[in-house]
Design a protein around this motif. Structure first.
Motif, short mmCIF file in Angstrom:
data_model
loop_
_atom_site.label_atom_id
_atom_site.label_comp_id
_atom_site.label_asym_id
_atom_site.label_seq_id
_atom_site.Cartn_x
_atom_site.Cartn_y
_atom_site.Cartn_z
N VAL A 122 0.84 -1.19 0.00
CA VAL A 122 0.00 0.00 0.00
C VAL A 122 0.88 1.25 0.00
CG1 VAL A 122 -1.72 1.32 1.31
CG2 VAL A 122 -1.95 -1.16 1.10
N ASP A 123 1.94 1.24 0.82
CA ASP A 123 2.87 2.38 0.85
C ASP A 123 3.54 2.58 -0.50
OD1 ASP A 123 2.33 3.04 3.48
OD2 ASP A 123 3.97 1.84 4.28
N LYS A 124 3.96 1.50 -1.13
CA LYS A 124 4.62 1.59 -2.44
C LYS A 124 3.64 2.13 -3.49
CE LYS A 124 8.05 -2.04 -1.66
NZ LYS A 124 9.14 -1.14 -1.37
N ALA A 125 2.40 1.71 -3.43
CA ALA A 125 1.39 2.20 -4.37
C ALA A 125 1.14 3.69 -4.15
CB ALA A 125 0.10 1.41 -4.22
N ARG A 126 1.08 4.12 -2.90
CA ARG A 126 0.89 5.54 -2.60
C ARG A 126 2.09 6.36 -3.11
NH1 ARG A 126 -1.46 5.08 3.46
NH2 ARG A 126 -3.63 4.75 2.87
N TYR A 149 14.25 17.93 -13.53
CA TYR A 149 13.98 17.42 -12.18
C TYR A 149 13.85 15.90 -12.17
CZ TYR A 149 12.78 22.21 -10.83
OH TYR A 149 12.81 23.55 -10.58
N ASP A 150 14.33 15.31 -11.08
CA ASP A 150 14.05 13.91 -10.77
C ASP A 150 13.23 13.91 -9.49
OD1 ASP A 150 15.38 12.66 -12.85
OD2 ASP A 150 17.25 12.47 -11.75
N VAL A 151 12.21 13.06 -9.45
CA VAL A 151 11.35 12.95 -8.28
C VAL A 151 11.37 11.50 -7.82
CG1 VAL A 151 8.98 13.15 -7.42
CG2 VAL A 151 9.83 14.78 -9.13
N ASP A 152 11.58 11.30 -6.53
CA ASP A 152 11.47 9.96 -5.95
C ASP A 152 10.71 10.08 -4.64
OD1 ASP A 152 11.73 7.25 -5.78
OD2 ASP A 152 13.81 7.25 -5.14
N THR A 153 9.87 9.13 -4.36
CA THR A 153 9.07 9.15 -3.14
C THR A 153 9.26 7.85 -2.38
OG1 THR A 153 7.42 10.49 -4.29
CG2 THR A 153 6.75 9.51 -2.20
N VAL A 154 9.57 7.97 -1.11
CA VAL A 154 9.78 6.81 -0.24
C VAL A 154 9.00 7.03 1.05
CG1 VAL A 154 11.47 5.36 0.96
CG2 VAL A 154 12.11 6.50 -1.20
N ASN A 155 8.03 6.16 1.29
CA ASN A 155 7.22 6.22 2.51
C ASN A 155 6.63 7.61 2.75
OD1 ASN A 155 7.67 3.48 3.14
ND2 ASN A 155 9.67 4.01 3.98
N GLY A 156 6.13 8.23 1.69
CA GLY A 156 5.48 9.53 1.80
C GLY A 156 6.42 10.73 1.79
N THR A 157 7.72 10.50 1.77
CA THR A 157 8.68 11.60 1.67
C THR A 157 9.07 11.78 0.21
OG1 THR A 157 9.57 11.23 3.89
CG2 THR A 157 10.97 12.44 2.35
N ASP A 181 -2.00 14.69 -1.65
CA ASP A 181 -2.40 13.77 -0.59
C ASP A 181 -1.27 12.79 -0.30
OD1 ASP A 181 -4.90 14.95 -0.46
OD2 ASP A 181 -5.84 13.48 -1.80
N TYR A 182 -1.17 12.36 0.94
CA TYR A 182 -0.25 11.33 1.42
C TYR A 182 1.20 11.80 1.55
CZ TYR A 182 -4.26 8.63 -0.19
OH TYR A 182 -5.53 8.18 -0.44
N VAL A 183 1.51 13.04 1.17
CA VAL A 183 2.89 13.53 1.30
C VAL A 183 3.13 13.93 2.75
CG1 VAL A 183 4.52 15.35 0.65
CG2 VAL A 183 3.08 14.26 -1.09
#
Length: 196
Positions: A122-126, A149-157, A181-183
């Motif tokens: 679920v976290d990975k999907a978010r 820009y490069d964007v990466d998201t890990v556990n909402g960060t 949402d979720y950030v």
């Protein structure tokens, strides 16, 4: 072979990694890759250098451990490396940074790899949803040169990396990220063009 040609070689071989391409598809893919690279702030040669660094680091990670290779996210810009992702042990985090420093042309390694016991689907999907939303908003915002820009998201960060044309542009990107949402947090390692 001249050094510049060697640096550009990965750009033209990159479309082959997709597999099953026809010669026309390869030519079109290589042309599109080169055109995109030439439009970025780094230019064609700088982009080729960064691709070579990224390829070398990925090689080291893969040789060390397939799980480490798949867990670590990697962005490269002008010899600066941002490591993201999540690993189960602190030693894995340290090892990923050590391997990144082995690549030629490295000027800085920023280690933002998180140590977590277990990251669920679920976290990975978010995280994927956040990245997709942010990249789409950046693409359609005329005040942002999203190619830089490069964007990466890990556990909402959300981790931002690259080169901004101005402080105002960077603030637009950060605002887009914060309003999703979720950030949970936004961390920027973006350099502003012309700043030291």
């Amino acid at each position: 072979m001249p050094r510049a040609a060697l640096l550009l070689l990965p750009l033209f071989l990159l479309p082959l990694a997709a597999g099953g391409c026809t010669p026309v598809g390869v030519a079109v893919g290589a042309g599109a890759t080169a055109a995109t690279a030439s439009q970025s702030e780094r230019g064609l040669e700088g982009t080729a250098r960064d691709i070579a660094i990224k390829t070398e680091i990925n090689h080291y990670l893969f040789q060390k451990n397939v799980d480490l290779f798949s867990a670590v996210g990697l962005s490269v810009e002008d010899g600066r490396v941002l490591l993201t992702g999540s690993v189960p042990r602190p030693e894995d985090r340290i090892e990923a940074a050590r391997l990144a420093w082995k690549a030629d042309g490295i000027r800085e390694v920023i280690n933002e790899i998180q140590v977590v016991d277990n990251s669920d689907i679920v976290d990975k999907a978010r995280d994927t949803w956040i990245e997709t939303q942010l990249e789409t908003q950046m693409l359609f915002d005329s005040g942002i040169s999203s190619i830089n820009y490069d964007v990466d998201t890990v556990n909402g960060t959300v981790y931002l990396f690259g080169i901004a044309q101005s402080n105002a542009e960077l603030q637009l990107v950060i605002n887009h990220a914060r309003n999703l949402d979720y950030v949970r947090n936004v961390v920027s390692y973006v350099r502003v063009k012309g700043a030291s």
